[in-house]
Scaffold this active site. Structure first.
Site, PDB file in Angstrom:
ATOM      1  N   VAL A  12      -1.803  -1.109   9.099  1.00  0.00           N
ATOM      2  CA  VAL A  12      -2.053  -2.551   9.081  1.00  0.00           C
ATOM      3  C   VAL A  12      -3.147  -2.937  10.071  1.00  0.00           C
ATOM      4  CG1 VAL A  12      -1.020  -4.802   9.611  1.00  0.00           C
ATOM      5  CG2 VAL A  12       0.231  -3.145   8.234  1.00  0.00           C
ATOM      6  N   ASP A  31      -5.557   0.835  20.500  1.00  0.00           N
ATOM      7  CA  ASP A  31      -4.356   1.624  20.238  1.00  0.00           C
ATOM      8  C   ASP A  31      -4.019   2.377  21.524  1.00  0.00           C
ATOM      9  OD1 ASP A  31      -3.029   2.509  17.263  1.00  0.00           O
ATOM     10  OD2 ASP A  31      -2.500   3.752  18.990  1.00  0.00           O
ATOM     11  N   LEU A 149       0.028  -6.178   2.472  1.00  0.00           N
ATOM     12  CA  LEU A 149      -0.737  -5.097   1.843  1.00  0.00           C
ATOM     13  C   LEU A 149       0.156  -3.910   1.515  1.00  0.00           C
ATOM     14  CD1 LEU A 149      -1.173  -2.582   4.031  1.00  0.00           C
ATOM     15  CD2 LEU A 149      -2.816  -4.139   5.001  1.00  0.00           C
ATOM     16  N   GLU A 151       0.195   0.316   1.078  1.00  0.00           N
ATOM     17  CA  GLU A 151      -0.552   1.519   1.444  1.00  0.00           C
ATOM     18  C   GLU A 151      -1.205   2.074   0.183  1.00  0.00           C
ATOM     19  OE1 GLU A 151       1.644   4.294   3.839  1.00  0.00           O
ATOM     20  OE2 GLU A 151       2.374   2.683   5.113  1.00  0.00           O
ATOM     21  N   ASN A 204       9.792  -8.139   0.562  1.00  0.00           N
ATOM     22  CA  ASN A 204      10.048  -6.695   0.481  1.00  0.00           C
ATOM     23  C   ASN A 204      11.430  -6.406  -0.112  1.00  0.00           C
ATOM     24  OD1 ASN A 204       7.587  -5.865   1.329  1.00  0.00           O
ATOM     25  ND2 ASN A 204       8.225  -5.059   3.306  1.00  0.00           N
ATOM     26  N   PHE A 245       6.283  -3.510 -10.805  1.00  0.00           N
ATOM     27  CA  PHE A 245       7.342  -3.002  -9.917  1.00  0.00           C
ATOM     28  C   PHE A 245       8.636  -2.683 -10.649  1.00  0.00           C
ATOM     29  CE2 PHE A 245       8.303  -2.341  -5.436  1.00  0.00           C
ATOM     30  CZ  PHE A 245       7.021  -2.112  -4.965  1.00  0.00           C
ATOM     31  N   GLY A 253      10.755   4.330  -1.120  1.00  0.00           N
ATOM     32  CA  GLY A 253      10.663   4.896   0.228  1.00  0.00           C
ATOM     33  C   GLY A 253       9.517   4.251   0.964  1.00  0.00           C
ATOM     34  N   CYS A 256       8.306   0.866   5.017  1.00  0.00           N
ATOM     35  CA  CYS A 256       8.698  -0.553   5.073  1.00  0.00           C
ATOM     36  C   CYS A 256       9.881  -0.956   4.200  1.00  0.00           C
ATOM     37  CB  CYS A 256       7.484  -1.416   4.775  1.00  0.00           C
ATOM     38  SG  CYS A 256       6.278  -1.286   6.111  1.00  0.00           S
TER      39      CYS A 256
HETATM   40  P1  NAD Z   1       1.616   2.433  12.125  1.00  0.00           P
HETATM   41  O1  NAD Z   1       2.676   3.256  12.745  1.00  0.00           O
HETATM   42  O2  NAD Z   1       0.742   3.013  11.061  1.00  0.00           O
HETATM   43  O3  NAD Z   1       0.615   1.908  13.262  1.00  0.00           O
HETATM   44  C1  NAD Z   1       1.025   1.277  14.442  1.00  0.00           C
HETATM   45  C2  NAD Z   1       0.025   1.635  15.551  1.00  0.00           C
HETATM   46  O4  NAD Z   1       0.339   0.854  16.706  1.00  0.00           O
HETATM   47  C3  NAD Z   1       0.100   3.095  15.975  1.00  0.00           C
HETATM   48  O5  NAD Z   1      -1.182   3.685  15.844  1.00  0.00           O
HETATM   49  C4  NAD Z   1       0.555   3.021  17.442  1.00  0.00           C
HETATM   50  O6  NAD Z   1       0.011   4.031  18.264  1.00  0.00           O
HETATM   51  C5  NAD Z   1       0.056   1.652  17.842  1.00  0.00           C
HETATM   52  N1  NAD Z   1       0.691   1.064  19.017  1.00  0.00           N
HETATM   53  C6  NAD Z   1       1.999   1.054  19.370  1.00  0.00           C
HETATM   54  N2  NAD Z   1       2.166   0.367  20.519  1.00  0.00           N
HETATM   55  C7  NAD Z   1       0.938  -0.067  20.914  1.00  0.00           C
HETATM   56  C8  NAD Z   1       0.456  -0.823  22.023  1.00  0.00           C
HETATM   57  N3  NAD Z   1       1.262  -1.277  22.977  1.00  0.00           N
HETATM   58  N4  NAD Z   1      -0.859  -1.061  22.096  1.00  0.00           N
HETATM   59  C9  NAD Z   1      -1.712  -0.602  21.161  1.00  0.00           C
HETATM   60  N5  NAD Z   1      -1.312   0.113  20.079  1.00  0.00           N
HETATM   61  C10 NAD Z   1       0.000   0.373  19.970  1.00  0.00           C
HETATM   62  O7  NAD Z   1       2.339   1.104  11.613  1.00  0.00           O
HETATM   63  P2  NAD Z   1       1.914   0.199  10.369  1.00  0.00           P
HETATM   64  O8  NAD Z   1       2.323   0.871   9.116  1.00  0.00           O
HETATM   65  O9  NAD Z   1       0.515  -0.244  10.542  1.00  0.00           O
HETATM   66  O10 NAD Z   1       2.920  -1.041  10.566  1.00  0.00           O
HETATM   67  C11 NAD Z   1       2.766  -1.958  11.615  1.00  0.00           C
HETATM   68  C12 NAD Z   1       3.623  -3.181  11.313  1.00  0.00           C
HETATM   69  O11 NAD Z   1       3.169  -3.797  10.097  1.00  0.00           O
HETATM   70  C13 NAD Z   1       5.106  -2.895  11.078  1.00  0.00           C
HETATM   71  O12 NAD Z   1       5.846  -3.989  11.550  1.00  0.00           O
HETATM   72  C14 NAD Z   1       5.227  -2.829   9.575  1.00  0.00           C
HETATM   73  O13 NAD Z   1       6.532  -3.147   9.122  1.00  0.00           O
HETATM   74  C15 NAD Z   1       4.240  -3.882   9.141  1.00  0.00           C
HETATM   75  N6  NAD Z   1       3.653  -3.696   7.809  1.00  0.00           N
HETATM   76  C16 NAD Z   1       3.281  -2.446   7.397  1.00  0.00           C
HETATM   77  C17 NAD Z   1       2.683  -2.292   6.149  1.00  0.00           C
HETATM   78  C18 NAD Z   1       2.292  -0.931   5.626  1.00  0.00           C
HETATM   79  O14 NAD Z   1       1.970  -0.833   4.450  1.00  0.00           O
HETATM   80  N7  NAD Z   1       2.291   0.125   6.438  1.00  0.00           N
HETATM   81  C19 NAD Z   1       2.436  -3.417   5.353  1.00  0.00           C
HETATM   82  C20 NAD Z   1       2.802  -4.683   5.834  1.00  0.00           C
HETATM   83  C21 NAD Z   1       3.421  -4.802   7.066  1.00  0.00           C
HETATM   84  C1  UGA Z   2       5.373  -2.356   0.305  1.00  0.00           C
HETATM   85  C2  UGA Z   2       5.075  -3.704  -0.361  1.00  0.00           C
HETATM   86  O1  UGA Z   2       4.694  -3.470  -1.727  1.00  0.00           O
HETATM   87  C3  UGA Z   2       3.952  -4.435   0.360  1.00  0.00           C
HETATM   88  O2  UGA Z   2       3.739  -5.724  -0.233  1.00  0.00           O
HETATM   89  C4  UGA Z   2       4.340  -4.604   1.825  1.00  0.00           C
HETATM   90  O3  UGA Z   2       3.303  -5.217   2.554  1.00  0.00           O
HETATM   91  C5  UGA Z   2       4.629  -3.232   2.434  1.00  0.00           C
HETATM   92  O4  UGA Z   2       5.686  -2.581   1.670  1.00  0.00           O
HETATM   93  C6  UGA Z   2       5.105  -3.332   3.831  1.00  0.00           C
HETATM   94  O5  UGA Z   2       5.682  -4.313   4.239  1.00  0.00           O
HETATM   95  O6  UGA Z   2       4.864  -2.330   4.491  1.00  0.00           O
HETATM   96  P1  UGA Z   2       4.243   0.059   0.332  1.00  0.00           P
HETATM   97  O7  UGA Z   2       5.313   0.457   1.302  1.00  0.00           O
HETATM   98  O8  UGA Z   2       2.833   0.457   0.595  1.00  0.00           O
HETATM   99  O9  UGA Z   2       4.212  -1.548   0.187  1.00  0.00           O
HETATM  100  O10 UGA Z   2       4.649   0.667  -1.047  1.00  0.00           O
HETATM  101  P2  UGA Z   2       4.998   0.109  -2.508  1.00  0.00           P
HETATM  102  O11 UGA Z   2       3.838   0.229  -3.387  1.00  0.00           O
HETATM  103  O12 UGA Z   2       5.657  -1.206  -2.428  1.00  0.00           O
HETATM  104  O13 UGA Z   2       6.096   1.188  -2.940  1.00  0.00           O
HETATM  105  C7  UGA Z   2       7.300   1.304  -2.221  1.00  0.00           C
HETATM  106  C8  UGA Z   2       8.183   2.360  -2.840  1.00  0.00           C
HETATM  107  O14 UGA Z   2       8.711   1.897  -4.089  1.00  0.00           O
HETATM  108  C9  UGA Z   2       7.474   3.672  -3.146  1.00  0.00           C
HETATM  109  O15 UGA Z   2       8.328   4.750  -2.816  1.00  0.00           O
HETATM  110  C10 UGA Z   2       7.205   3.598  -4.632  1.00  0.00           C
HETATM  111  O16 UGA Z   2       7.092   4.853  -5.241  1.00  0.00           O
HETATM  112  C11 UGA Z   2       8.443   2.858  -5.102  1.00  0.00           C
HETATM  113  N1  UGA Z   2       8.229   2.146  -6.375  1.00  0.00           N
HETATM  114  C12 UGA Z   2       7.389   1.089  -6.429  1.00  0.00           C
HETATM  115  C13 UGA Z   2       8.925   2.552  -7.505  1.00  0.00           C
HETATM  116  O17 UGA Z   2       9.699   3.524  -7.466  1.00  0.00           O
HETATM  117  N2  UGA Z   2       8.736   1.853  -8.667  1.00  0.00           N
HETATM  118  C14 UGA Z   2       7.903   0.790  -8.747  1.00  0.00           C
HETATM  119  O18 UGA Z   2       7.781   0.202  -9.847  1.00  0.00           O
HETATM  120  C15 UGA Z   2       7.210   0.403  -7.601  1.00  0.00           C
END
Ligand code: NAD
Ligand code: UGA
Length: 422
Positions: A12, A31, A149, A151, A204, A245, A253, A256
């Protein structure tokens, strides 16, 4: 254009930093991981994310994107500080705010007056207030701006969101945050912080519910001889239901959906409401890992003891290298527990993970295998040479947990094929 500090350079944070700099802002991304920052300074992106490296390089070359170690080094001239740090699941299912609090403690003393701190991490209701308390600054406003967003399509989703949600009791701070998204076309919902925080979890949880619904439906289809693909197609044309979806698979999995569904159950419990519907969603998901492992066992003739199973796919979904809470890894460990010898391949996973050492190519894992299990929907798998796969396997049998492969084409080549719900 604004000066923005982004704290956290993960999926993110890095996407937020690169996209805001692409929109024309001056961004410093921090970071705590020194090796990660060293890579980013060189323009190397440590995660698989379409289009991200190009934007990082564009930002570096244009001088609008910098990377530093330590949140305090990013904050001194920031008009906005985005918190994008992890909020992992704590022992009791609640989100752990330790990273958020630590980041807020680091930037609190150095933020300029009138700065806006923005929570982009997924945080429980009330966290905006927690950050305010930790910052201890009357001249700094905290706003919630959750991220939606996915991944694998993070850059696309950030720049083309379905909506932008801003939670603030301070209208002028909300307008300032909204103005950062200049050039992005999307409805903007301005609400209070608890509602913004709830929108993120609810979204979510609803997505997770769709996946569990379709996986449960697939179990019914298996039992009654219906084809879930056609069932979902027929349902999806109802615009109230939609096509998105509703793909059955090995369960949801990732970093999130699993943690956020559990966190919302915990939030509801703490507020005095037992969210049994969501508990059901989680139970169906856990069952799905076992259902897929059982399909592999049945395909192997009823026992997995000493059976060689080839696995294609380890990431939690395709187009990412992320294996956090991957259903594939859960299923691999269930197979291994039952005595299977698992050999796995994933196009994006090279190092050892979850007790397996991934092979370098999809064919070698099939050598001598009695069952092939497809656990991640990588498109590459559809175009492999299945005559070669059949020749390598001891018995050409496939459990396609993503309904990815061309069943008639496989059956013509002598494979026994089992999908999910068809
Ligand atoms: P991530 O683990 O990929 O990245 C987090 C980063 O923060 C790491 O690189 C870590 O080293 C760094 N960090 C930790 N403590 C820190 C500090 N004090 N100063 C600077 N950097 C620091 O996590 P992510 O997947 O980007 O998720 C972050 C947040 O966003 C979570 O709350 C998650 O639920 C949310 N989120 C994630 C997604 C996704 O698709 N991954 C989508 C929407 C929301
Ligand atoms: C999900 C949400 O889609 C994002 O909107 C949100 O920002 C993010 O979590 C978050 O908060 O981190 P993401 O974890 O990247 O995004 O993955 P998804 O594309 O949502 O898939 C999640 C899981 O559901 C995967 O294991 C995927 O294979 C599974 N899935 C998804 C299914 O089995 N069937 C579907 O139809 C869709």
């Amino acid at each position: 254009m604004a000066e923005i500090a982004v704290i956290g350079a993960g999926y993110v944070g890095l996407t937020t930093a690169a996209c805001f700099s692409h929109l024309g802002h001056d961004v410093i991304c921090a970071d705590i991981d020194e090796a990660r920052i060293a890579q980013l300074v060189r323009g190397e992106v440590p995660i698989v994310e379409a289009g991200l490296e190009a934007l990082v390089r564009e930002g570096l070359e244009g001088g609008r994107l910098r990377f530093v170690v330590g949140a305090a080094n990013a904050a001194p001239s920031a008009e906005f500080a985005y918190l994008c740090v992890p909020t992992p699941q704590g022992d009791d299912g609640a989100a752990d705010l330790a990273y958020i609090e630590a980041a807020a403690r680091e930037i609190g003393p150095v933020l300029p007056s009138e700065a806006v701190v923005v929570n982009k991490s997924t945080v429980p209701v009330g966290s905006t207030r927690v950050v305010e308390r930790v910052l201890g600054r009357d001249d700094v406003v905290v706003v919630s701006n959750p991220e939606f967003l996915r991944e694998g399509s993070a850059v696309h989703d950030f720049l083309n969101p379905d909506r932008i949600v801003i939670g603030s009791d301070d209208q002028s701070a909300a307008v300032r945050v909204a103005s950062l998204y200049i050039g992005v076309t999307a409805p903007i919902i301005v609400t209070d912080p608890p509602s913004a925080e709830t929108i993120k979890y609810a979204s979510n949880a609803f997505l997770a519910a769709k996946v569990s619904f379709v996986n449960a439906l697939a179990a019914v289809c298996d039992a009654v001889g219906a084809d879930v693909k056609d069932v979902v197609l027929g349902m999806g044309y109802d615009t109230r239901i939609g096509h998105e979806f509703l793909k059955p698979g090995p369960g949801f999995g990732g970093s999130c959906l699993p943690k956020d569904t559990r966190a919302l159950v915990h939030i509801a419990d703490s507020a005095g409401y037992s969210f049994d519907l969501l508990r059901g969603v989680i139970t169906v998901n856990e069952d799905q890992f076992h259902r897929v492992a059982a399909k592999v066992r049945e395909m192997a003739g009823g026992s997995l003891e000493g059976v060689r199973v080839a696995v294609w796919g380890l990431t939690f979904k395709a187009r990412t290298d992320d294996t956090r809470e991957s259903p594939a890894l859960r299923i691999v460990s269930l197979l291994a527990e039952q005595g299977a010898e698992v050999q796995a391949y994933d196009p994006a996973v090279k190092g050892p993970i979850g007790g397996v050492v991934p092979a370098n190519d999809p064919y070698s894992v099939c050598d001598g295998a009695q069952v092939l299990a497809v656990l991640t929907e990588w498109d590459d798998f559809r175009w492999l040479d299945f005559d070669k796969v059949a020749g390598l396997m001891e018995t050409p049998r496939v459990v396609d947990a993503r309904n990815l492969l061309d069943r008639p084409a496989l059956e013509r080549r002598g494979f026994r094929y089992v999908g999910i719900g068809r």
